[in-house]
Design an enzyme around this catalytic site. Structure first.
Site, PDB file in Angstrom:
ATOM      1  N   ASP A 158      -0.385  -0.504  10.402  1.00 61.26           N
ATOM      2  CA  ASP A 158      -0.736  -0.408   8.981  1.00 61.26           C
ATOM      3  C   ASP A 158      -0.822  -1.814   8.366  1.00 61.26           C
ATOM      4  O   ASP A 158      -0.542  -2.812   9.052  1.00 61.26           O
ATOM      5  CB  ASP A 158       0.331   0.438   8.266  1.00 61.26           C
ATOM      6  CG  ASP A 158      -0.259   1.231   7.103  1.00 61.26           C
ATOM      7  OD1 ASP A 158      -1.351   0.867   6.623  1.00 61.26           O
ATOM      8  OD2 ASP A 158       0.380   2.207   6.666  1.00 61.26           O
ATOM      9  N   ASP A 219      -6.082   7.247   2.233  1.00 61.40           N
ATOM     10  CA  ASP A 219      -5.264   8.277   2.883  1.00 61.40           C
ATOM     11  C   ASP A 219      -5.716   9.665   2.448  1.00 61.40           C
ATOM     12  O   ASP A 219      -5.991   9.897   1.268  1.00 61.40           O
ATOM     13  CB  ASP A 219      -3.798   8.127   2.466  1.00 61.40           C
ATOM     14  CG  ASP A 219      -3.110   6.974   3.176  1.00 61.40           C
ATOM     15  OD1 ASP A 219      -3.786   6.235   3.920  1.00 61.40           O
ATOM     16  OD2 ASP A 219      -1.893   6.823   2.977  1.00 61.40           O
TER      17      ASP A 219
END
Ligand code: NAG
Ligand code: NAG
Ligand code: NAG
Length: 439
Positions: A158, A219
Site C-alpha cells: 500500500d 477502494d
C-alpha cells in the site's frame, strides 16, 4: 460505438513484457480480508470476525472444503492491521502476538497444507493506512526477506504515508527485493491509486515490468454506487488501462463485494460479469462461512470464471454506451471466441435491447452463443440478424460467442451444461477444441 480498432488492441498487448517471476499468467483469484473485515481488532467482543489467525484459518478451511480451490480461488490474503505496533529487536515486522499467537510461518503452513497460498500486506511509508509500522525505504529489503522466510506467496504494498518520490523509488525497490529472496511472490502495487491512476504521473509500461497487479483507483465499498463508480472510471479510461493488462500484469478494480450486504442479486451478477470482462483479479471479500446460495452460485459460475481466466489475457472494453442506459462490453478470448456483456444502468424495468452482432463489430458469418447465467444456448446468429436481449435494471446478460458452421443436426454436449445443445460445428481453423467449460 467507442472503438473500431479491436484488432489493433490485440497487437498492442502482445509486445509488452511482464514481471519475470512466472506468476499470475491469468488474473489471481482468492479471498482478501479488507472490504468486509477492515481493521476490526476487537477479538474480545467479536472473536469470529476480528483480524486474527482464526479468521484466516476459517477462510482457508472454507476455500479448501467448499469447492473454491478447485475453481482457482487459492489466495488467502491478509490486509492491514495484522502486525504488532512494534518491530522486533532485530527490526523485523512481527504479527500481533494476541491475535496471531502461532505466528505467520505457522499460518502459511496451515494454508499451504490445504493447497492454498498466503498473501500479506505492507505499506511503503512511515505507517500503514491503519497506523501500523510501515515499510520505509530502508526497511524494504528486511521486510521482503521476512515475508519470504515465513513462506508468504503474495504481497500487497500500500502507499499511505509516503510521497511520490518515495513511491518512485520504493515500488521498484520492493520488486527487486522480492526477486532477490528467491521465492516467487506475487506483487500487488497500490502505487497508481496514489497518483491518480493515469499518465503522465503513472507509467503503465513500468508497472507491468515490476508488479503483477496494481490498484488503479479508489477502494471499493459495499454499495452499488461504489461498484458503479469503479466500472465508470475503468471504462472511461480504457484507452489507457486496457493495453496495460496482459498475462502476469493486471489492472485491479478491487475486491468482489458480492455476497456482502450492498448488492442485489442482479447487481452481484453485474459485478461478476464485468470483473470477468475486465480480466480483473477475483478476490472475494465476504464471509464464506455464511454466504448465500445465490452469491455462491454467481461466484462459482465455471463459465464466467473461464472467461476471466482466458489464457489470451486480453482485457475487455466497453464498445457501446447508449443514452438509453445500456452499455455493451466485449472481450476477445482464445480460439477465436469472445464474450459480451449487455449491461443496463436503468432503474425502471427489464429493458429489451435490440441489436445485431454486425453492429457490435463482429465480422460476417455464423455464430453460436451461450448465455452464461441461464446456462442455455442462444438461437443461432449471423452478423446481420437482429436479436433482442432482456436486461434487468442494474443487471447484465452475458454471452460466450464462437464462430460456427452449420452442421444440420443438434448434438448434446451434456456434462456440466446439460441444457446446452450444439447445433453448429466449430470451425476447425479457429477452434481446434470446444472451450473447456463446455466439455
Ligand atoms: C528474478 O528475476 C530473474 C530475472 O528477471 C528471473 O529469471 C527469476 O525467475 C526471478 N526470480 C524470482 C524468484 O522471482
Ligand atoms: C518526500 O519525503 C522525503 C523524506 O522521506 C523528503 O526528503 C522529500 O523531500 C519528500 N519529497 C517530496 C516530493 O515531497
Ligand atoms: C515508462 O517506463 C518505461 C519502462 O520502464 C520506460 O522505458 C519509459 O521511458 C517510461 N516512460 C516515460 C514517459 O517515462
Amino acid at each position: 460505438m467507442e472503438s473500431r480498432v479491436m484488432g489493433l488492441v490485440l497487437v498492442l498487448c502482445a509486445g509488452a513484457s511482464a514481471l519475470d517471476n512466472g506468476l499470475m499468467r491469468t488474473p489471481p483469484m482468492g479471498w482478501l480480508a479488507w472490504e468486509r473485515y477492515r481493521c476490526d481488532i476487537d477479538c474480545d467482543s467479536d472473536p469470529k470476525n476480528c483480524i486474527s489467525e482464526r479468521l484466516f484459518m476459517a477462510m482457508a478451511d472454507r476455500l479448501a472444503e467448499d469447492g473454491w480451490r478447485e475453481l482457482g480461488y487459492v489466495y488467502v490474503n491478509v490486509d492491514d492491521c495484522w502486525s504488532s505496533m512494534d518491530r522486533d529487536a532485530d527490526g523485523r515486522l512481527q504479527p500481533d502476538p494476541r491475535r496471531f499467537p502461532a505466528g505467520m510461518a505457522a499460518l502459511a503452513q496451515y494454508v499451504h497444507q490445504r493447497g492454498l497460498k498466503l498473501g500479506i500486506y505492507a505499506d511503503l511509508g512511515t505507517h500503514t493506512c491503519g497506523g501500523y509500522p510501515g515499510t520505509t525505504l530502508d526497511r524494504v529489503q528486511t521486510d521482503a526477506q521476512t515475508f519470504a522466510q515465513w513462506g508468504v506467496d503474495m504481497l500487497k504494498l500500500d502507499g499511505c504515508y509516503s510521497n511520490s518520490t518515495e513511491q518512485e523509488q520504493g515500488y521498484p525497490l520492493m520488486s527487486k527485493a522480492l526477486n532477490e529472496t528467491g521465492r516467487p511472490i506475487g506483487y500487488s502495487c497500490s502505487w497508481p491509486a496514489y497518483q491518480g491512476g493515469l499518465p503522465p504521473k503513472v507509467n503503465y509500461t513500468q508497472l507491468g515490468e515490476i508488479c503483477n497487479l496494481w490498484r488503479n483507483y479508489d477502494d471499493i465499498e459495499d454499495s452499488w454506487s461504489s461498484v458503479l463508480s469503479i466500472i465508470d472510471w475503468f471504462s472511461d479510461n480504457q484507452d489507457v488501462l486496457q493495453p496495460a493488462a496482459g498475462p502476469g500484469r493486471w489492472n485491479d478494480p478491487d475486491m468482489l463485494v458480492l455476497g456482502d450486504f450492498g448488492l442485489s442479486v442482479d447487481q452481484s451478477r453485474s459485478q461478476m460479469a464485468l470483473w470477468a470482462i475486465m480480466a480483473a483479479p477475483l478476490f472475494m471479500s465476504n464471509d464464506l462461512r455464511t454466504l448465500s446460495p445465490e452469491a455462491r452460485a454467481i461466484l462459482q459460475n465455471k463459465a464466467i470464471i473461464a472467461v476471466n481466466q482466458d489464457p489470451l489475457g486480453t482485457q475487455g472494453r466497453r464498445i457501446v454506451k447508449e443514452k438509453s442506459g445500456v452499455e455493451v462490453f466485449w472481450r476477445p478470448l482464445s480460439q477465436g471466441a469472445s464474450a459480451l456483456v449487455f449491461f443496463s444502468r436503468r432503474t425502471d424495468m427489464p429493458y429489451r435491447y435490440k441489436t445485431t452482432l454486425g453492429q457490435l463489430n463482429y465480422t460476417a458469418g455464423h455464430y453460436q452463443a451461450y448465455d452464461l447465467f441461464s446456462s442455455q444456448s442462444v438461437p443461432s446468429l449471423s452478423e446481420s440478424v437482429p436479436f433482442t436481449v432482456s436486461i434487468n435494471p442494474s443487471g447484465v446478460v452475458m454471452w460466450y460467442i464462437y464462430p460456427a458452421k452449420l452442421l444440420g443436426e443438434e448434438q448434446d454436449l451434456g456434462g456440466v451444461y446439460p441444457n446446452f445443445r450444439r447445433k453448429y460445428r466449430l470451425r476447425p481453423q479457429n477452434h481446434p477444441q470446444p472451450p473447456p467449460f463446455l466439455l
